[in-house]
Design a protein around this motif. Structure first.
Motif, PDB file in Angstrom:
ATOM      1  N   UNK A 169      64.031  74.683  42.389  1.00  0.00           N
ATOM      2  CA  UNK A 169      64.742  73.867  43.380  1.00  0.00           C
ATOM      3  C   UNK A 169      66.055  73.453  42.742  1.00  0.00           C
ATOM      4  N   UNK A 170      67.124  73.583  43.514  1.00  0.00           N
ATOM      5  CA  UNK A 170      68.444  73.255  42.982  1.00  0.00           C
ATOM      6  C   UNK A 170      68.871  71.866  43.428  1.00  0.00           C
ATOM      7  N   UNK A 171      69.926  71.377  42.761  1.00  0.00           N
ATOM      8  CA  UNK A 171      70.385  70.016  43.031  1.00  0.00           C
ATOM      9  C   UNK A 171      70.915  69.852  44.449  1.00  0.00           C
ATOM     10  N   UNK A 201      60.449  76.001  50.522  1.00  0.00           N
ATOM     11  CA  UNK A 201      60.785  77.377  50.201  1.00  0.00           C
ATOM     12  C   UNK A 201      60.271  77.739  48.815  1.00  0.00           C
ATOM     13  N   UNK A 202      60.498  76.842  47.862  1.00  0.00           N
ATOM     14  CA  UNK A 202      60.065  77.102  46.490  1.00  0.00           C
ATOM     15  C   UNK A 202      58.553  77.207  46.410  1.00  0.00           C
ATOM     16  N   UNK A 203      57.863  76.449  47.267  1.00  0.00           N
ATOM     17  CA  UNK A 203      56.409  76.406  47.176  1.00  0.00           C
ATOM     18  C   UNK A 203      55.720  77.455  48.031  1.00  0.00           C
ATOM     19  N   UNK A 226      57.179  75.318  38.703  1.00  0.00           N
ATOM     20  CA  UNK A 226      58.303  74.893  39.532  1.00  0.00           C
ATOM     21  C   UNK A 226      59.369  74.300  38.615  1.00  0.00           C
ATOM     22  N   UNK A 227      60.583  74.822  38.721  1.00  0.00           N
ATOM     23  CA  UNK A 227      61.689  74.243  37.959  1.00  0.00           C
ATOM     24  C   UNK A 227      62.560  73.473  38.931  1.00  0.00           C
ATOM     25  N   UNK A 236      66.552  67.394  41.275  1.00  0.00           N
ATOM     26  CA  UNK A 236      66.151  67.543  42.680  1.00  0.00           C
ATOM     27  C   UNK A 236      66.446  66.316  43.535  1.00  0.00           C
ATOM     28  N   UNK A 237      66.680  65.173  42.918  1.00  0.00           N
ATOM     29  CA  UNK A 237      66.866  63.960  43.720  1.00  0.00           C
ATOM     30  C   UNK A 237      68.223  63.317  43.501  1.00  0.00           C
TER      31      UNK A 237
END
Lengths: 349, 346
Positions: free
Chosen positions: B97-99, B169-171, B178-179, B183-184
């Motif tokens: 997951x990207x920023x 999407x990542x999951x 999970x990287x 994320x927040x």
């Protein structure tokens, strides 16, 4: 009106005494800044076939800031805290309400009419990369406000710029360097020096440290607090980082959907929040303490902040509130109370 | 630790820039345990994001390259894997997951199209199956009205909801690892709390292993069991979260913890800022990268680079890369420091 310390920069001791005086006598001294029922509405979507909606970015905000005092405004994105700041310095035009600075009304003034007041109120911005002119040297950046307001002789402006650079912790040898040669923290120091160039009494700080690295944030916070001591400055300090606001502000207002829902002394507000939104906001903010984090109870807010183009008959927080009752949807609660004000019919007492 | 799911050894990533060769990651080793949330903390330029890109095989070429090292996943070195094999693993076994969800999602495709693309490729779902799965994933990450919203475009979602779409999407292929890179960071605190809760739930329910990259020490304290602190492309300290926050043993970690205010404290004193600037990695300082800013520096710190050694005698309390023993310094300085600590009851 107390002649505030900013003018007497050279004498450090005197300055901090003068700067502190209004705080101790806060009930009697006229406030430096008074904001009354400020509203800033923007045109929203629609307007061709449908009725154009109205974005109520700021919807009836009132507060005072006294000389030498720091007021913090916190809240989530879209709560209106930045728009409030921009309306005060005249970067956006208020829809209604009043802004009084040092006894003069400044809302809705033309640029020319606002100019003399800019010697009293200045602003520091979030992004130190976007808020400096890349074609001006540090020296030119700092002297420009003095030139515009006709302060000092041209030669004295150079000396003044050097003095300000030392004051904010920049090496005076960098006078002729350009912004791109500096790191984020140093650029923010340039922005602070530029704000100080006209010897203001109030500086509006809109997220001044959130673009900086963690280890640099503390340097800038310390600088701002140190300058306040030396020059008797007042700050309107806007940030989403609760810990930073708790640290720097004497009083804090919590904003939600364009309104202040709670306002109290900083230590009081963070220890005993009374508005259900403030409670949820604090409970969501993590602490750098794994042991505490394991045992903390979270108040989970359902949903997200609703769109600010809705019109509310009652309390705008009612839909997400865990203490909602029928009266909440009928009339909007007003910000009331002595030193600890809350806009809620069912506030925690 | 039981058999790690991911084992990174002596990773070196370099970038060629106009300013010379930058060693963005310089000899990094760590292992990720099954069902563990590992925090990687560091400032801009510390190498934390480059580390995650290396694991995903996403180092931009030709500017960047992996100079040496290995990244073992299930007995297989990802750095030696073929592009075809990497594509099988990426997204399916290791997801990211990207920023900034606005730049990571394709604005021209509905979120449903983006979600089904993955599962049709990796899980060989039929169109129908993939769509149902997409709706189920959106529901699982807490998007209201998932059945309708699956046909919406990214811009129709708020920031928090977009981040949820990206997590969904990542999951969607049920990855083992999970990287999550900041994320927040772009989210408000109340939404951040919801997302962190969701990550914890995934770890509990699916035994997922998570690498959480962040600069926010509050987020680390909330969500991570173990923490790596990076500075100048290297790990400077590694320990269980509790031990790291209570007894930092590297001057940089200690400096970070002292420089952040807390909203539950009573401190009105000046914060103890770390002086100076983060290093320019094109021209890193000699010896220990932190030595120009370090209050404890010894003469040897400017010439020798300390390697990771155990934080304490037992050897299982994590490690630090510093010649100075902060434990003994803390013991000596304790009487003087206790008066200052008295005003800030934590």
């Amino acid at each position: 009106m107390v002649e505030v310390a900013g003018r007497a920069v050279g004498s450090k001791g005197e300055a901090s005494v003068a700067g502190n005086t209004p705080i101790t006598t806060s009930g009697r001294t006229a406030p430096l800044l008074s904001v009354r029922d400020l509203k800033v509405h923007f045109p929203g979507r629609g307007g061709w076939w449908t009725r154009r909606s109205v974005i109520r970015a700021v919807d009836g905000v009132s507060f005072d800031i006294r000389a030498g005092e720091t007021l913090g405004l916190v809240g989530e994105s879209g709560c209106g805290k930045s728009t409030t700041a921009r309306a005060i310095v005249g970067l956006v035009r208020p829809t209604s309400g009043e802004v009084w600075l040092n006894g003069a009304r400044i809302d809705g003034l033309s640029d020319a009419a606002m100019r003399p007041h800019r010697a009293t109120v200045q602003m520091i911005f979030q992004d130190p990369f976007a808020s400096l002119n890349p074609r001006l040297t540090v020296g030119a950046t700092i002297t420009e406000p003095m030139t515009i307001l006709g302060l000092h002789s041209p030669k004295d402006r150079q000396f003044e710029a050097l003095r300000l650079m030392r004051l904010v912790g920049l090496d005076p040898r960098f006078l002729n360097r350009y912004p791109h040669e500096f790191s984020g923290g140093q650029r923010q120091r340039v922005g602070i020096a530029r704000a100080l160039a006209v010897q203001p009494k109030l500086i509006v700080c809109d997220e001044p440290i959130s673009a900086l690295d963690v280890s640099i944030q503390a340097q800038v916070i310390n600088l701002l607090m140190d300058l306040q001591q030396k020059l008797g400055l007042a700050y309107l300090f806007i940030a989403h980082d609760l810990a930073v606001v708790r640290h720097i502000a004497r009083r804090v207002g919590v904003m939600y959907l364009g309104r202040i829902v709670e306002m109290a002394d900083s230590s009081e507000l963070f220890a005993h929040p009374r508005h259900p939104y403030s409670e949820a906001l604090l409970s969501a903010a993590p602490l750098p303490d794994p042991a505490r984090e394991r045992v903390r109870q979270r108040i989970v807010l359902e949903g997200e902040v609703p769109s600010p183009d809705r019109v509310y008959a009652g309390c705008p927080f009612a839909d997400r509130c865990r203490r909602v009752e029928s009266d909440c949807r009928a009339t909007p609660p007003r910000l009331e109370g002595g030193n600890h004000q809350v806009a809620c019919f069912h506030a925690d007492s | 630790m039981t058999q790690p799911v991911l084992d990174v050894r002596d990773l070196r990533v370099v970038f060629d820039t106009d300013d010379g060769t930058v060693r963005a990651v310089d000899g990094l080793s760590f292992a990720l345990g099954r069902g563990e949330t590992l925090g990687i903390v560091g400032e801009s330029g510390s190498g934390k994001s480059v580390t995650s890109l290396a694991v995903m095989g996403l180092i931009p070429r030709p500017a960047g390259r992996i100079a040496s090292g290995s990244i073992h996943y299930g007995g297989e070195d990802l750095l030696a894997a073929s592009p075809r094999r990497l594509r099988e693993i990426r997204g399916r076994r290791i997801a990211m997951i990207f920023q900034d969800p606005m730049t990571a999602l394709n604005p021209f495709l509905t979120v449903g199209e983006q979600l089904t693309e993955m599962t049709r490729l990796h899980l060989k779902h039929s169109a129908r199956q993939a769509r149902d799965h997409a709706v189920a994933m959106l529901e699982q990450v807490g998007i209201p009205g998932a059945g309708r919203r699956v046909d919406d475009y990214p811009h129709q979602f708020s920031g928090g909801m977009r981040q949820r779409v990206m997590i969904a999407m990542a999951l969607s292929c049920d990855p083992e690892i999970l990287i999550a890179d900041e994320p927040t960071t772009a989210l408000d605190v109340t939404i951040q709390a919801q997302i962190l809760e969701l990550l914890k739930q995934l770890r509990r329910d699916r035994g997922m292993s998570i690498i959480l990259i962040t600069h926010d020490l509050g987020v680390v304290a909330n969500a991570c069991q173990r923490v790596l602190v990076m500075y100048g492309g290297r790990i400077v300290e590694e320990a269980a979260a509790g031990a790291l926050f209570e007894q930092p043993r590297h001057p940089y970690t200690e400096g970070l913890l002292r420089s952040i205010p807390r909203w539950d404290g009573h401190s009105t004193e000046l914060l103890r800022a770390i002086e100076g600037q983060p290093p320019n990695m094109a021209h890193p300082p000699s010896g220990c990268a932190f030595h120009p800013r370090c209050p404890y520096q010894l003469p040897r710190c400017s010439s020798e680079s300390p390697s990771l050694t155990p934080r304490d005698a037992s050897g299982d309390g994590g490690s630090k890369a510093c010649f100075v023993d902060l434990a003994t310094i803390a013991a000596v300085a304790a009487p003087a420091a206790s008066t200052a600590a008295g005003s800030a009851p934590h």
